[in-house]
Design an enzyme around this catalytic site. Structure first.
Site, PDB file in Angstrom:
ATOM      1  CG  HIS A 241     -13.953  -3.972  97.031  1.00 47.18           C
ATOM      2  ND1 HIS A 241     -14.865  -4.849  96.862  1.00 47.18           N
ATOM      3  CD2 HIS A 241     -14.684  -3.041  95.373  1.00 47.18           C
ATOM      4  CE1 HIS A 241     -15.872  -5.507  96.152  1.00 47.18           C
ATOM      5  NE2 HIS A 241     -15.233  -3.802  94.823  1.00 47.18           N
ATOM      6  CD  GLU A 242     -13.380   0.508  95.462  1.00 53.09           C
ATOM      7  OE1 GLU A 242     -13.472   0.123  94.218  1.00 53.09           O
ATOM      8  OE2 GLU A 242     -14.725   0.048  95.693  1.00 53.09           O
ATOM      9  CG  HIS A 245     -12.803  -3.121  91.375  1.00 60.36           C
ATOM     10  ND1 HIS A 245     -14.032  -3.686  90.541  1.00 60.36           N
ATOM     11  CD2 HIS A 245     -14.171  -2.745  92.118  1.00 60.36           C
ATOM     12  CE1 HIS A 245     -15.002  -3.585  91.020  1.00 60.36           C
ATOM     13  NE2 HIS A 245     -14.948  -3.555  92.325  1.00 60.36           N
ATOM     14  CD  GLU A 272     -18.357  -6.296  92.711  1.00 60.42           C
ATOM     15  OE1 GLU A 272     -17.938  -5.788  92.544  1.00 60.42           O
ATOM     16  OE2 GLU A 272     -18.267  -6.106  94.105  1.00 60.42           O
TER      17      GLU A 272
HETATM   18 ZN    ZN Z   1     -17.122  -3.963  93.186  1.00 62.15          ZN
END
Ligand code: ZN
Length: 480
Positions: A241-242, A245, A272
């Site tokens: 997830h990170e 980003h 997101e």
């Molecule tokens: Zn996030």
């Protein structure tokens, strides 16, 4: 040990002072003159999406927003945030909603005052002004329009899966129960992050209680994850997830654009969408696990030696109607968001008083997810957002999931065979596509413009795209 109440009060005053200084700079009348001079220059403003136009447009937007809020309110809000977060943290630890309630009431009131300063359309409501702060142009009407159709489909689909689980179908729990030494997990997740394309020459991975990604600069992107022996899947999911980003932050325009809106990433739903794509569309795909399963075996050794490919791939896609948003799976996650949106909207409209929140929370969890909420600590006090006045924020998570599903379908249409590429450890094709279609444009296009450019359809297509993604993957796993 918590910092004492007196210290928090002092800290609150310091922060309020700083917020005041910042507000003073950001509302300097000279900025207005300079912006107007740019806006009147037809040559400069000729091309609708040039760096100059984007920089003037975005600076104007934040200037106008900032100027509408009086300094006294900026300070009051900032001071209350510090006190409210502290009250929330104590109330949560003691499971005592009564302690948090007056602060929640205060934050809702202050948000109402901020909303009044910003204003909203005639046929709109106060929530719109807050929503717009986090996602330009987002209104309650637009969000509920998207959410309502999606909610019915999700509730039905999750219900089918829960029924199948009662009958003993679905993934084993073995991946979730595997105990892997933290040292080995570190090596594993770092190798995966590198493999999917996070550039460690321009970023790093550390540890924190709550995972996050902080871009100090496009060439200095810092992300974190967290480890527990029996949560290797959680450490991996957070890193993916990170890293999503992070790769977005590493891909925005550089050079002279650094520090300008044009050289910045879009918030929040577009950001997101990038993290969710790496976490879910990539990291929970069958192809990804064809590549990652041997990596897991190599890096984590004995502790995962007994796990089959199915244990791991299907285990990573386990669906469970649960109480906690941040631990929720792909299928139930958006229901957690819908509950929060409906409740915060009702609080802003005065249809729900903060004191009634715990009861309303319980009812919705029962209705949408079929779960009983045993206490407020794991119920309405689980998230920090409302405690710090971030009402209007939650829907951006779901909008990000919807955009992500649309972007991924577009990438698959153009590139083809992504699942097979992942199985070969080839993620560069997708990452290059994301760079070209999304990252390199910085803040040039708002979410709905970007969606139309990249996918050829409007954001309203997101709900169907998400359901296609979820059903396509989960129906075979659960046999439903
Ligand atoms: Zn996030």
């Amino acid at each position: 040990m918590q910092t004492g109440g007196e210290a928090v009060a002092y800290r609150g005053k310091q922060l309020a002072q700083l917020a005041g200084f910042e507000h003073e700079k950001a509302t300097d009348e000279r900025l207005d003159e300079w912006l107007s001079a740019c806006e009147e220059d037809d040559e400069l403003m000729g091309d609708g999406y040039s760096p100059e136009v984007v920089n003037v447009r975005e600076t104007r937007r934040s200037f106008d927003k900032e100027r509408k809020v009086p300094a006294s309110l900026v300070k009051a809000y900032s001071e209350a945030q510090a006190m409210s977060k502290q009250a929330w943290s104590e109330a949560r630890a003691e499971d005592d909603f009564g302690k948090f309630e007056p602060w929640l009431k205060k934050m809702v009131e202050l948000c109402g005052e901020r909303a009044k300063c910003w204003g909203w359309e005639d046929n709109g409501e106060a929530w719109d002004a807050l929503g717009d702060e986090h996602e330009q142009g987002m209104t309650a009407r637009m969000v509920s329009g998207v959410f309502e159709g999606l909610r019915e489909k999700l509730v039905g689909f999750v219900g089918e899966i829960m029924e199948a689980m009662k009958n003993g179908r679905g993934p084993s729990n073995r991946f979730h129960e595997a105990e892997v030494p933290v040292k080995r997990q570190r090596g594993f997740v770092e190798r995966v992050a590198r493999g999917i394309g996070f550039d460690f020459d321009r970023g790093r991975l550390d540890e924190s209680g709550h995972p996050f990604c902080l871009p100090l600069h496009r060439d200095d992107v810092r992300m974190t994850t967290r480890y527990a022996e029996n949560m290797v899947n959680d450490a991996l999911g957070s890193v993916l997830h990170e890293a999503g980003h992070g790769m977005y932050n590493q891909g925005v325009p550089g050079g002279e654009h650094v520090g300008t809106p044009y050289g910045d990433a879009m918030r929040l739903s577009v950001h997101e969408s990038q993290s969710r794509m790496i976490e879910n569309q990539v990291g929970r795909s069958e192809g990804f696990w064809r590549w990652c399963y041997p990596v897991l075996q190599e890096e984590c050794g004995e502790s995962v030696a007994g796990l089959s490919f199915e244990d791991v791939y299907e285990g990573a896609n386990r669906v469970d109607a649960s109480l906690i948003r941040v631990e929720a799976d792909e299928a139930t996650y958006n229901l957690h968001i819908m509950i929060r949106f409906e409740l915060e909207r009702a609080m802003m409209n005065g249809d729900l008083s903060p004191g009634e929140l715990p009861g309303a929370w319980r009812e919705k969890y029962k209705e949408y997810l079929g779960v009983e909420v045993p206490n407020d600590r794991v119920g309405c006090m689980q998230d920090i957002h409302w405690a710090q006045g971030a009402l209007g924020y939650f829907p951006t998570y779901t909008l990000g999931n919807l955009l992500c599903a649309q972007f991924y379908e577009a990438a698959e249409r153009e590139l083809g065979g992504l699942n097979e590429q992942f199985a070969n450890g080839e993620f560069g094709g997708l990452v290059a596509w994301l760079r070209d279609n999304i990252h390199r444009h910085g803040m040039a296009y708002r979410a709905e413009e970007l969606c139309a450019r990249v996918t050829g359809e409007g954001v309203e297509g997101g709900a169907d795209a998400l359901m296609r993604h979820l059903e396509g993957k989960l129906r075979p796993i659960y046999g439903v």
